[in-house]
Design a protein around this motif. Structure first.
Motif, PDB file in Angstrom:
ATOM      1  N   ALA A   1      80.573  -9.039  68.704  1.00  0.00           N
ATOM      2  CA  ALA A   1      80.809  -8.317  67.789  1.00  0.00           C
ATOM      3  C   ALA A   1      79.318  -7.539  67.298  1.00  0.00           C
ATOM      4  N   GLN A   2      78.466  -8.189  67.578  1.00  0.00           N
ATOM      5  CA  GLN A   2      76.846  -7.525  67.232  1.00  0.00           C
ATOM      6  C   GLN A   2      77.000  -6.318  68.354  1.00  0.00           C
ATOM      7  N   ARG A   3      77.195  -6.419  69.425  1.00  0.00           N
ATOM      8  CA  ARG A   3      76.866  -5.526  70.382  1.00  0.00           C
ATOM      9  C   ARG A   3      77.813  -4.341  70.150  1.00  0.00           C
ATOM     10  N   GLN A   4      79.100  -4.450  69.469  1.00  0.00           N
ATOM     11  CA  GLN A   4      79.684  -3.264  69.072  1.00  0.00           C
ATOM     12  C   GLN A   4      79.177  -2.638  67.764  1.00  0.00           C
ATOM     13  N   THR A   5      78.363  -3.499  66.973  1.00  0.00           N
ATOM     14  CA  THR A   5      77.795  -3.072  65.891  1.00  0.00           C
ATOM     15  C   THR A   5      76.572  -2.077  66.435  1.00  0.00           C
ATOM     16  N   VAL A   6      75.954  -2.716  67.382  1.00  0.00           N
ATOM     17  CA  VAL A   6      74.879  -1.896  67.870  1.00  0.00           C
ATOM     18  C   VAL A   6      75.259  -0.517  68.646  1.00  0.00           C
ATOM     19  N   GLU A   7      76.492  -0.619  69.453  1.00  0.00           N
ATOM     20  CA  GLU A   7      76.824   0.509  69.821  1.00  0.00           C
ATOM     21  C   GLU A   7      77.251   1.701  68.812  1.00  0.00           C
ATOM     22  N   GLY A   8      77.708   0.956  67.838  1.00  0.00           N
ATOM     23  CA  GLY A   8      78.238   1.922  66.686  1.00  0.00           C
ATOM     24  C   GLY A   8      77.047   2.607  65.948  1.00  0.00           C
ATOM     25  N   GLN A   9      75.996   2.065  66.105  1.00  0.00           N
ATOM     26  CA  GLN A   9      74.602   2.441  65.644  1.00  0.00           C
ATOM     27  C   GLN A   9      74.103   3.520  66.399  1.00  0.00           C
ATOM     28  N   ARG A  10      74.062   3.358  67.715  1.00  0.00           N
ATOM     29  CA  ARG A  10      73.594   4.092  68.658  1.00  0.00           C
ATOM     30  C   ARG A  10      74.397   5.461  68.593  1.00  0.00           C
ATOM     31  N   ARG A  11      75.687   5.096  68.341  1.00  0.00           N
ATOM     32  CA  ARG A  11      76.559   6.763  68.221  1.00  0.00           C
ATOM     33  C   ARG A  11      76.245   7.172  66.990  1.00  0.00           C
ATOM     34  N   ALA A  12      76.056   6.486  65.890  1.00  0.00           N
ATOM     35  CA  ALA A  12      75.363   7.053  64.775  1.00  0.00           C
ATOM     36  C   ALA A  12      74.020   7.905  64.703  1.00  0.00           C
ATOM     37  N   VAL A  13      73.234   7.344  65.530  1.00  0.00           N
ATOM     38  CA  VAL A  13      71.873   7.956  65.776  1.00  0.00           C
ATOM     39  C   VAL A  13      72.356   9.276  66.371  1.00  0.00           C
ATOM     40  N   GLU A  14      73.011   9.311  67.828  1.00  0.00           N
ATOM     41  CA  GLU A  14      73.552  10.392  68.474  1.00  0.00           C
ATOM     42  C   GLU A  14      74.091  11.369  67.605  1.00  0.00           C
ATOM     43  N   ALA A  15      74.724  11.065  66.747  1.00  0.00           N
ATOM     44  CA  ALA A  15      75.800  12.023  65.742  1.00  0.00           C
ATOM     45  C   ALA A  15      74.534  12.478  64.777  1.00  0.00           C
ATOM     46  N   ALA A  16      73.427  11.798  64.173  1.00  0.00           N
ATOM     47  CA  ALA A  16      72.759  12.357  63.363  1.00  0.00           C
ATOM     48  C   ALA A  16      71.816  13.328  64.080  1.00  0.00           C
ATOM     49  N   GLN A  17      71.400  13.158  65.215  1.00  0.00           N
ATOM     50  CA  GLN A  17      70.612  14.215  66.301  1.00  0.00           C
ATOM     51  C   GLN A  17      71.336  15.132  66.542  1.00  0.00           C
ATOM     52  N   ALA A  18      72.774  14.859  66.662  1.00  0.00           N
ATOM     53  CA  ALA A  18      73.652  16.122  67.040  1.00  0.00           C
ATOM     54  C   ALA A  18      73.588  17.132  65.678  1.00  0.00           C
ATOM     55  N   ALA A  19      73.634  16.462  64.592  1.00  0.00           N
ATOM     56  CA  ALA A  19      73.671  17.332  63.140  1.00  0.00           C
ATOM     57  C   ALA A  19      72.424  17.966  62.881  1.00  0.00           C
ATOM     58  N   SER A  20      71.390  17.482  63.865  1.00  0.00           N
ATOM     59  CA  SER A  20      69.978  18.210  63.554  1.00  0.00           C
ATOM     60  C   SER A  20      70.105  19.417  64.216  1.00  0.00           C
ATOM     61  N   LEU A  21      70.942  19.715  65.035  1.00  0.00           N
ATOM     62  CA  LEU A  21      71.160  21.084  65.811  1.00  0.00           C
ATOM     63  C   LEU A  21      71.382  22.097  64.574  1.00  0.00           C
ATOM     64  N   GLN A  22      71.916  21.828  63.580  1.00  0.00           N
ATOM     65  CA  GLN A  22      72.208  22.668  62.533  1.00  0.00           C
ATOM     66  C   GLN A  22      70.839  23.375  62.089  1.00  0.00           C
ATOM     67  N   ASP A  23      69.665  22.507  62.378  1.00  0.00           N
ATOM     68  CA  ASP A  23      68.210  23.205  61.977  1.00  0.00           C
ATOM     69  C   ASP A  23      68.048  24.501  62.876  1.00  0.00           C
ATOM     70  N   VAL A  24      68.547  24.532  63.983  1.00  0.00           N
ATOM     71  CA  VAL A  24      68.382  25.705  64.790  1.00  0.00           C
ATOM     72  C   VAL A  24      69.446  26.795  64.193  1.00  0.00           C
ATOM     73  N   VAL A  25      70.454  26.374  63.770  1.00  0.00           N
ATOM     74  CA  VAL A  25      71.539  27.450  63.366  1.00  0.00           C
ATOM     75  C   VAL A  25      70.702  27.999  62.077  1.00  0.00           C
ATOM     76  N   LYS A  26      70.320  27.182  61.167  1.00  0.00           N
ATOM     77  CA  LYS A  26      69.473  27.492  59.957  1.00  0.00           C
ATOM     78  C   LYS A  26      68.171  28.701  60.344  1.00  0.00           C
ATOM     79  N   ARG A  27      67.525  28.111  61.418  1.00  0.00           N
ATOM     80  CA  ARG A  27      66.390  29.018  61.904  1.00  0.00           C
ATOM     81  C   ARG A  27      67.063  30.401  62.338  1.00  0.00           C
ATOM     82  N   GLN A  28      68.244  30.425  63.097  1.00  0.00           N
ATOM     83  CA  GLN A  28      68.790  31.634  63.104  1.00  0.00           C
ATOM     84  C   GLN A  28      69.247  32.420  61.995  1.00  0.00           C
ATOM     85  N   ASP A  29      69.452  31.865  61.043  1.00  0.00           N
ATOM     86  CA  ASP A  29      69.898  32.557  60.002  1.00  0.00           C
ATOM     87  C   ASP A  29      68.947  33.262  59.306  1.00  0.00           C
TER      88      ASP A  29
END
Length: 466
Positions: A219-247
């Motif tokens: 179960a904890q491994r699933q939790t770790v995997e979920g948190q890893r995906r959450a980190v990747e999602a947060a990092q993907a969301a940071s791509l919006q910084d580029v969009v804002k700079r383009q703005d």
């Protein structure tokens, strides 16, 4: 017949005529006073001393003073429109950069106001885009940090579970070994059945604990995997910084476009205003305020009169004696009594088709603007100049038909002598003597015509000034 004989005969003729006229009365005079003798008549003459001085050979010519074409400007509008102001008049002196004319530009001023408003609006958008970009960057960074912290915590929990599982598995192994020993001892009759059952129960408990821990780890491994995906999602969301700079880049480009439109409008505004490109005098005005004008209308002409050009036309034969640097003096009827000087600048090499003469040009400094454009003048060009020349008055030189020249000198004892001389330049009342006379000689300026050589004369007390 030499010149002295010619002069003698010219003098003898009137004397003979006088003798004939008086012959009729000679007897009567003798009867009146037989003892009286006629007195000898000594002619009275005026003389001047030969002197050393400067004499010039001058070539007279008419000419015209004109403004330098390089110092004249005619102003015409660059665009069509209505002339709103023309604050100059003919004869007015203007400075470089001074306002000469202005066309109506109300429509363009409105466009400039709109362009300025657009620039300001886009500048506000740039600032807002910067704020949005900063907020997005802060939010993205916070989300990434939180996800990374949760991932680290999940990994730590998993690590603890895995460490616990190791202990649990060791307990299972120990329980298995205990059960095996107990069973061996039971077979040997050394322990009771209950001891075997107790060992079996302990093994079941240890195995159950280990199985439960394995489930926890899964179960904890699933939790770790979920948190890893959450980190990747947060990092993907940071791509919006580029969009804002383009703005921000887009907003800045909009500012530049608006500024370009503003500069274009301001540049067009300069087309509606005409300023003096040089200092000078307004010599012509071609329109009045309120009139519609286009690019063909000459609104004003500015002429700089600091330096003028003197243009003279000389016959090709006389022009051969001219060259750059010769002194030119001139006068104009508009300024009586004033004489101006300059020097020849250029002598044309081709005959003017209209006048058949050679154009001769000179520049004339005109600091006080006394001289005007298109002014007729009478000029004299110094073709030759002799310094230290021997000069005598023109009235003392007797010209013969054969082209020879004589003067009558007077010695210290009052004797007149006819001298053949060679003349040079003539200027005003002066004649240059090249040979036949010395600076110490006195020449007769009045009363010398017809005197025989060697005649005794009386010199008038006041000598004529040479």
């Amino acid at each position: 017949m030499n010149p002295r004989e010619t002069v003698f005969l010219r003098a003898a003729a009137p004397l003979a005529l006088a003798a004939l006229i008086c012959s009729g009365c000679s007897h009567k005079a003798a009867e009146t006073d037989a003892s009286a003798q006629p007195a000898e008549v000594t002619p009275t003459v005026q003389v001047a001393s030969a002197r050393r001085g400067t004499i010039e050979d001058r070539l007279g010519a008419s000419g015209t003073l004109m403004a330098m074409r390089s110092r004249e400007a005619t102003l015409a509008p660059a665009v069509a429109g209505v002339l709103e102001a023309l604050p100059v008049r003919v004869g007015q002196t203007v400075t470089a950069g001074q306002l000469i004319a202005r066309l109506s530009n109300r429509t363009l001023l409105g466009q400039i106001d709109q362009a300025q408003a657009a620039v300001q609006q886009n500048q506000v958008q740039v600032q807002q885009a910067k704020v949005n970009a900063l907020q997005q960057q802060a939010s993205s960074r916070s989300a990434i940090l939180q996800a990374q912290a949760a991932l680290a915590n999940a990994k730590a929990t998993q690590g603890v579970a895995e460490a616990t599982l190791i202990g649990d598995e060791a307990a299972v192994t120990n329980a298995q070994q205990t059960l095996a020993r107990t069973q061996n001892l039971f077979g040997e009759g050394l322990v009771a059945q209950k001891d075997v059952e107790a060992a079996q129960a302990a093994l079941r408990t240890a195995s159950a604990t280990a199985d439960a821990q394995r489930q926890t780890i899964a179960a904890q491994r699933q939790t770790v995997e979920g948190q890893r995906r959450a980190v990747e999602a947060a990092q993907a969301a940071s791509l919006q910084d580029v969009v804002k700079r383009q703005d921000i880049a887009v907003a800045r480009q909009q500012v530049r476009s608006a500024q370009g439109a503003l500069e274009t409008s301001r540049a067009q505004l300069t087309l509606y205003t005409l300023r003096a490109p040089l200092a000078g005098q307004i010599t012509a005005v071609g329109a009045a305020p309120g009139e519609a004008v286009d690019t063909t209308v000459k609104l004003a002409t500015i002429t700089n009169l600091d330096v003028l050009q003197l243009q003279m036309f000389i016959t090709s034969e006389k022009a051969r004696a001219l060259h750059a640097g010769q002194t030119v003096s001139f006068q104009t009827d508009s300024l009586p009594g004033k004489t101006f000087q300059t020097v020849v600048q250029t002598v044309g090499s081709q005959v003017d088709a209209t006048s058949g003469s050679i154009p001769v040009l000179a520049t004339v400094a005109n600091p006080g603007h006394l001289l005007k454009d298109d002014l007729y003048v009478k000029s004299q060009i110094v073709v030759d100049r002799h310094v230290g020349a021997l000069l005598v008055p023109k009235s003392s030189v007797l010209d013969s038909a054969d082209g020879s020249h004589t003067v009558v000198t007077v010695t210290a004892d009052g004797t007149a002598h006819i001298q053949t001389v060679k003349t040079g330049l003539r200027e005003g009342d002066d004649v240059e003597i090249l040979s036949g006379l010395s600076a110490s000689d006195r020449v007769i300026t009045l009363g010398g015509y017809g005197l025989p050589d060697g005649t005794k004369v009386t010199v008038a007390k006041a000598e004529a000034q040479p």
